[in-house]
Design a protein around this motif. Structure first.
Motif, mmCIF file in Angstrom:
data_model
loop_
_atom_site.group_PDB
_atom_site.id
_atom_site.type_symbol
_atom_site.label_atom_id
_atom_site.label_comp_id
_atom_site.label_asym_id
_atom_site.label_seq_id
_atom_site.Cartn_x
_atom_site.Cartn_y
_atom_site.Cartn_z
ATOM 1 N N ILE A 460 0.827 -1.202 0.000
ATOM 2 C CA ILE A 460 0.000 0.000 0.000
ATOM 3 C C ILE A 460 0.869 1.262 0.000
ATOM 4 C CG2 ILE A 460 -1.720 1.310 1.314
ATOM 5 C CD1 ILE A 460 -2.728 -1.215 -0.239
ATOM 6 N N CYS A 464 0.639 4.148 -2.714
ATOM 7 C CA CYS A 464 0.502 5.576 -2.417
ATOM 8 C C CYS A 464 1.464 6.406 -3.272
ATOM 9 C CB CYS A 464 0.742 5.833 -0.937
ATOM 10 S SG CYS A 464 -0.609 5.258 0.123
ATOM 11 N N PHE A 493 -6.578 -1.092 0.760
ATOM 12 C CA PHE A 493 -6.129 0.301 0.775
ATOM 13 C C PHE A 493 -6.976 1.117 1.757
ATOM 14 C CE2 PHE A 493 -5.555 4.634 -0.476
ATOM 15 C CZ PHE A 493 -4.263 4.710 -0.965
ATOM 16 N N PRO A 501 -8.610 4.563 -2.916
ATOM 17 C CA PRO A 501 -7.489 5.020 -3.740
ATOM 18 C C PRO A 501 -7.820 6.289 -4.538
ATOM 19 C CG PRO A 501 -7.724 2.656 -3.932
ATOM 20 C CD PRO A 501 -8.906 3.142 -3.162
#
Length: 517
Positions: A460, A464, A493, A501
């Protein structure tokens, strides 16, 4: 009185040895069996005592096989005639034995009385004349011992019992014997026992009769015929003060027909006890422990505790179980030793799977297996177990801190490099030769978070960065960081970042514009 030719039987299968003993009327045929051995090493040790004319030997045996035995025999005892007991498919062995001096062979699957008698007679023709004239044991002694063995083995006839009753005329009987646990402790044990008992026999020569029957390399047995029960108690007192030798003694019985039952029910149980009660010079039937058998060792639980790193709990259970085995004394000596050797193998394999140095563990394992195999008592085995536990604890303590840290660091670096691949706990465990349960426990202890959660966090964080850069569509980013399922990627996420996201990307763009403005 006709001299008898002495025969030594060497075979690692007790049933084969027993079968050979009952194929012939040995004395009538001119022979006597003077000893038995289960391998070549035992046979060589018996030769000075038995002084055989002929040796019947199997080929495939542990410790020392028939080929090596034949070679050693002919080098040191060239006048002893060797006859091979062979199975089908052992031609190369037989050929090599002939090369070293064997005179004939018999196929065990086709063994019969006539062939055995013929090959023994053939062997006699090769014995030097000077040896044929040697004095042998008195025929009456040999006959008595043979008849007693037939009663014990269940092959006796009514005539055998009647003849023995003529020799043993007193009303009470018992079996008495001497036991040693290895070859070095076995040397002249019968002679030693006879020296201890001889004053008793001389003092009561008009009230006591006895005959020794040699059983095997480590144990000898005698039947004692007594005129009254008080003599039985006196005999026990004589044995109790013996040093450096262990006597075992059955209860009294009054009929020779009871001999086989006493042997099977009492003697077979008593014969294991000197190993457990090595401090006693005499062990009788009443000394046998009444403790019920232990529950089977829970190897699955023991192994699971090891895999989870709970070494102290596992060793505590091993200690408790082991001391229970000594107290119950229900395992045979071989079973008792095998239990601990199995534990040594199991523990060292588990440590090897956990990343400990395999060559060092193998050396430790075989060292303790060798010690236990040579141990003379159960308490000696327990001492070796305690030393093994101590050594394994030291190994775990010294190696685990640095070793585990180094190993977990390697796992972390591996995840950092391969996070975008189909990574899993089992894959990483196999890559680093760990047990998966052990890796999971150690990883959680070190990182304070589970393996899968750590992998998700790494993925994750990389997602990012991709979202912040804004170069890839969100639909592709999950696959780039290791998620094959886009919806699952979005779920993970949001769980870790608190937002989806797409929302995360919008927020990042706003923050970037704000900084530019």
């Amino acid at each position: 009185m006709k001299d008898l030719y002495r025969v030594l039987i060497v075979d690692d299968e007790p049933l084969i040895r027993q079968g050979i003993k009952h194929y012939l009327d040995w004395e009538k045929s001119g022979f006597e069996i003077v000893g038995e051995a289960s391998n070549g090493q035992e046979a060589l040790a018996l030769i000075p005592q038995c002084q055989p004319h002929i040796m019947l030997t199997d080929m495939v045996m542990p410790i020392m096989d028939g080929e090596v035995l034949t070679k050693e025999m002919k080098q040191h005892y060239p006048n002893i005639q060797v006859v091979i007991l062979s199975s089908f498919g052992e031609y190369d062995y037989v050929r090599s034995a002939f090369h070293h001096g064997a005179i004939d062979y018999i196929l065990k699957p086709k063994l019969n009385a006539k062939d055995l008698h013929d090959v023994l007679c053939k062997a006699v023709q090769h014995i030097p004349k000077v040896l044929k004239c040697e004095e042998t044991y008195q025929k009456v002694v040999s006959s008595k011992s043979t008849q007693i063995e037939k009663v014990i083995d269940g092959y006796s006839s009514k005539e055998d019992i009647e003849q023995l009753c003529k020799l043993f005329t007193y009303p009470y009987f018992c079996l008495i014997g001497v036991v040693s646990q290895n070859e070095s402790g076995n040397i002249n044990k019968v002679e030693c026992a006879e020296r201890i008992l001889e004053p008793f026999y001389q003092q009561h020569e008009d009230q006591v009769r006895y005959a020794w029957i040699k059983e095997d390399q480590y144990t000898s047995i005698a039947i004692v015929n007594l005129n009254d029960l008080e003599l039985y108690e006196r005999l026990k007192n004589v044995c109790k003060v013996a040093a450096q030798i262990s006597f075992i003694m059955t209860s009294c019985f009054e009929q020779l027909q009871q001999l086989r039952r006493i042997y099977m029910e009492e003697w077979k149980a008593l014969i294991q006890l000197p190993f457990y009660f090595s401090e006693k010079s005499l062990i009788c039937t009443e000394d046998a422990p009444c403790t019920k058998k232990e529950e089977p060792f829970n190897l699955d639980w023991f192994t699971d505790e090891w895999k989870n790193g709970h070494y102290d709990l596992a060793f505590q259970y091993l200690r408790q179980y082991s001391y229970g085995l000594v107290q119950s004394a229900h395992l045979s000596v071989n079973e008792f030793r095998s239990f601990f050797n199995h534990i040594f193998f199991t523990v060292t394999i588990l440590l090897s799977n956990h990343g400990y140095e395999r060559s060092m563990l193998e050396k430790v394992k075989f060292s303790y297996v060798s010690k236990v195999s040579a141990a003379l008592s159960a308490h000696e085995v327990i001492d070796y177990m305690e030393r093994f536990i101590e050594e394994m604890n030291d190994t775990v303590t010294q190696v685990s801190v640095k070793g585990n840290e180094d190993s977990i660091q390697q796992v972390i670096e591996y995840i950092s490099t391969h996070y975008h691949e189909p990574i899993s706990l089992n894959v990483v465990a196999e890559t680093f030769h760990f047990n998966a349960s052990y890796l999971s426990a150690q990883f959680s202890h070190r990182m304070k978070v589970g393996f899968n959660e750590y992998v998700n966090r790494i993925r994750i964080e990389h997602a990012c960065k991709q979202l912040t850069e804004g170069k890839r569509p969100i639909s592709e980013i999950g696959g780039v960081v290791g998620y094959s399922d886009h919806s699952y990627f979005c779920k993970v996420f949001k769980k870790l970042k608190g937002v989806s996201p797409s929302y995360y990307r919008r927020q990042q763009k706003k923050d970037q514009l704000r900084e530019l403005g």
